[in-house]
Design an enzyme around this catalytic site. Sequence first.
Site, PDB file in Angstrom:
ATOM      1  N   ASP A  64       0.863  -1.190   0.000  1.00  0.00           N
ATOM      2  CA  ASP A  64       0.000   0.000   0.000  1.00  0.00           C
ATOM      3  C   ASP A  64       0.897   1.237   0.000  1.00  0.00           C
ATOM      4  OD1 ASP A  64      -1.771   2.032   0.603  1.00  0.00           O
ATOM      5  OD2 ASP A  64      -2.005   1.429   2.704  1.00  0.00           O
ATOM      6  N   ASN A  69      -0.337   4.463  -0.475  1.00  0.00           N
ATOM      7  CA  ASN A  69      -0.999   5.728  -0.110  1.00  0.00           C
ATOM      8  C   ASN A  69      -1.741   5.671   1.222  1.00  0.00           C
ATOM      9  OD1 ASN A  69      -3.071   4.105  -0.844  1.00  0.00           O
ATOM     10  ND2 ASN A  69      -4.001   5.501  -2.323  1.00  0.00           N
ATOM     11  N   ASP A 102      -4.112   3.734   2.509  1.00  0.00           N
ATOM     12  CA  ASP A 102      -5.545   3.431   2.691  1.00  0.00           C
ATOM     13  C   ASP A 102      -5.775   1.965   3.077  1.00  0.00           C
ATOM     14  OD1 ASP A 102      -4.989   2.157   0.330  1.00  0.00           O
ATOM     15  OD2 ASP A 102      -6.523   3.164  -0.857  1.00  0.00           O
ATOM     16  N   ASP A 127      -1.601  -1.197  -4.017  1.00  0.00           N
ATOM     17  CA  ASP A 127      -1.869  -0.434  -5.240  1.00  0.00           C
ATOM     18  C   ASP A 127      -0.687  -0.540  -6.206  1.00  0.00           C
ATOM     19  OD1 ASP A 127      -0.004   1.409  -4.056  1.00  0.00           O
ATOM     20  OD2 ASP A 127      -1.659   2.119  -2.823  1.00  0.00           O
ATOM     21  N   ASP A 141      -4.267  -9.608 -16.095  1.00  0.00           N
ATOM     22  CA  ASP A 141      -5.316 -10.610 -15.908  1.00  0.00           C
ATOM     23  C   ASP A 141      -6.593 -10.106 -16.569  1.00  0.00           C
ATOM     24  OD1 ASP A 141      -6.893 -12.635 -14.769  1.00  0.00           O
ATOM     25  OD2 ASP A 141      -5.782 -12.556 -12.888  1.00  0.00           O
ATOM     26  N   ASP A 196      -8.714 -15.222 -17.591  1.00  0.00           N
ATOM     27  CA  ASP A 196      -9.554 -15.796 -16.540  1.00  0.00           C
ATOM     28  C   ASP A 196     -10.553 -16.787 -17.145  1.00  0.00           C
ATOM     29  OD1 ASP A 196     -10.273 -15.358 -13.616  1.00  0.00           O
ATOM     30  OD2 ASP A 196     -12.238 -15.020 -14.525  1.00  0.00           O
ATOM     31  N   GLU A 251      -6.407 -19.571 -17.811  1.00  0.00           N
ATOM     32  CA  GLU A 251      -6.885 -20.304 -16.640  1.00  0.00           C
ATOM     33  C   GLU A 251      -7.968 -21.250 -17.142  1.00  0.00           C
ATOM     34  OE1 GLU A 251      -9.022 -19.869 -12.304  1.00  0.00           O
ATOM     35  OE2 GLU A 251      -9.724 -18.705 -13.992  1.00  0.00           O
ATOM     36  N   HIS A 269      -4.313 -17.276  -5.956  1.00  0.00           N
ATOM     37  CA  HIS A 269      -5.208 -16.503  -5.075  1.00  0.00           C
ATOM     38  C   HIS A 269      -6.543 -17.201  -4.811  1.00  0.00           C
ATOM     39  CE1 HIS A 269      -6.505 -15.769  -9.118  1.00  0.00           C
ATOM     40  NE2 HIS A 269      -7.638 -15.277  -8.664  1.00  0.00           N
ATOM     41  N   ASP A 270      -6.779 -18.342  -5.430  1.00  0.00           N
ATOM     42  CA  ASP A 270      -8.054 -19.042  -5.218  1.00  0.00           C
ATOM     43  C   ASP A 270      -7.920 -20.242  -4.292  1.00  0.00           C
ATOM     44  OD1 ASP A 270      -9.580 -17.380  -6.855  1.00  0.00           O
ATOM     45  OD2 ASP A 270      -9.048 -18.506  -8.654  1.00  0.00           O
TER      46      ASP A 270
HETATM   47  C1  NOJ Z   1     -11.207 -17.198 -11.540  1.00  0.00           C
HETATM   48  C2  NOJ Z   1     -10.464 -16.267 -10.642  1.00  0.00           C
HETATM   49  O1  NOJ Z   1      -9.192 -16.792 -10.416  1.00  0.00           O
HETATM   50  C3  NOJ Z   1     -11.281 -16.106  -9.392  1.00  0.00           C
HETATM   51  O2  NOJ Z   1     -10.605 -15.406  -8.386  1.00  0.00           O
HETATM   52  C4  NOJ Z   1     -12.569 -15.423  -9.746  1.00  0.00           C
HETATM   53  O3  NOJ Z   1     -13.437 -15.392  -8.623  1.00  0.00           O
HETATM   54  C5  NOJ Z   1     -13.284 -16.129 -10.882  1.00  0.00           C
HETATM   55  N1  NOJ Z   1     -12.424 -16.569 -11.934  1.00  0.00           N
HETATM   56  C6  NOJ Z   1     -14.319 -15.224 -11.487  1.00  0.00           C
HETATM   57  O4  NOJ Z   1     -13.681 -14.265 -12.277  1.00  0.00           O
END
Ligand code: NOJ
Length: 553
Positions: free
Chosen positions: A26, A28, A30, A34, A110, A208, A272, A334-335
Amino acid sequence: MNTRESTAPWWQDAVFYQIYPRSFRDSNGDGVGDLRGIIEQLDYLNDGKNNTRSLGIDALWISPFFRSPMRDCGYDISDYKDVDPLFGTIDDARELISACHARGIRVIIDLVLNHTSDQHPWFQASASDPDGDKGDWYLWAPRRPNNWIAMLELKSAWWWDERRQAYYLATFSREQPEVNWRNPAVREAMYDVVRFWLEMGVDGFRLDVINWFIKDDRLRSNPWHFKAVPDMFQKHIYDRNRPETLDICRELREISDKYSNTPDDDKVLVGEVFTDDADIAASYHGNGNDALHMAFNFEFLWQKWDARAFHDAIQHWYAALPEGAWPNFTLSNHDQPRHYSRYMPAFGTRDYRQRIALARARVAAAMLLTVRGTPFLYYGEEIGMQNVPLKRHEIQDPLGQRLSFLTRDKGRAPMQWDAGATAGFCPEDAPPWLPVRPAGTQANVEAQLDDPDSLLGWYRTLIRLRRQEPALRQGQLQMLCDGSKQVLGWRRHMPDETGTRDIVVLLNFANRTTPLPDGQVDTGTVLAGTHRDTGEAAHPAELLPHEVLILGQ
Ligand code: NOJ
């Protein structure tokens, strides 16, 4: 841009690093990461001068930073050609790309083209005017036509819209309506977005859920089956992986190829392909690699800690890929829960669990960075970041808000730059958007930066070795150990100007001394190892608990 000695396409040689921009830095105050925060920390990633304190990665994949109501943390885009004020401005994006290029770092962004935000003007127009030019840009039906499920809501994927008096399709959350990729005007609008960012200078895209773009033309129901993760109890044969999707991959490839002149400036497409089926993922490379450059292989993400299982996953992936296609591997994103936590033993004292988790993280890093294929790292794995425990009210992920144990936020916590209260991610008086790990942990950059024996030091060693040794990037891979005794091993083989270069990689997944198969490993010089000194000659008959040994021959 740095010049490379290799003649292979850059994305085959590169180590990629995924940044979740909300959580990196971060700038700034908040409490939200960023783009300027990323710019400030580029020297940590790669300062372009081969500084031994830099991690040494070659390319970034940056998760979405476009304008968005943030119902799915930016995977719900309301303007593809602008940066959300939370992350900065379009000028910051431009500056980030050129600052990366100045250091020899490529940037892929992305693109979420399967759906938009429900706030996107296209959807607003489609909902309010069925006969207008956007009337057919989304998927509408007078009644729910099938059993498709919204992944982030765990309900029917068909949502009622009062304005249009019809249902629209959204298979993530209701705020993410799916566009109609069969409509040529939609395709053109999406390709225009692709060109916009290529003109801006990005080096490619992570696409994605590319395997969800086209739906069955008759909107048939999926058959039910008994697999909860990741399939949600359905065989996704009608809402995903329709054959026409490959045409879109080829069209995207045609566009991106127009911006590529040499292997050194390929604009890379990484899809993906959301499935745990490597054969499906492999098919997105097309014939002789004429579709995506790389499709993510998620087999490692769901793999238990077992050398044999990794061996089989690697072999399966190589066998599945069409001739000419290039493999890739990843352990975290991240999922998913972070692999450091996934591979921590469930039982034992706190110290034991932490010690084994760290030893396994070293083995996992060596596997990822020496196997044949492009590695994708997830921010923070190099310092041993773990899942962060969250209270229900702290969860921002729409999936986690419905079922807290499924929240993806636990793997999205702020990067740990130091041991302070906000981990150096944001000022201490700005509450970070997600809690940081409790202060005092060694899993932070400051604590490890000058320690060659740290996990960060280990990642740097492996990344540098990969850069120095063409055999580790391009060499053929021959399996030496099949993992049955919890030892995985391979030989990377490559002709070089003086003859051939062989590199042997040996990984002990077990917490016990384990013999190596007879006759498989000759004497070599230690190039890197967890238990032996670099430069030493070695002819190992066994590996120590969780030992990694990389030998040059
Ligand atoms: C896959 C992404 O990696 C995920 O984080 C997202 O929730 C879904 N696609 C919807 O875009």
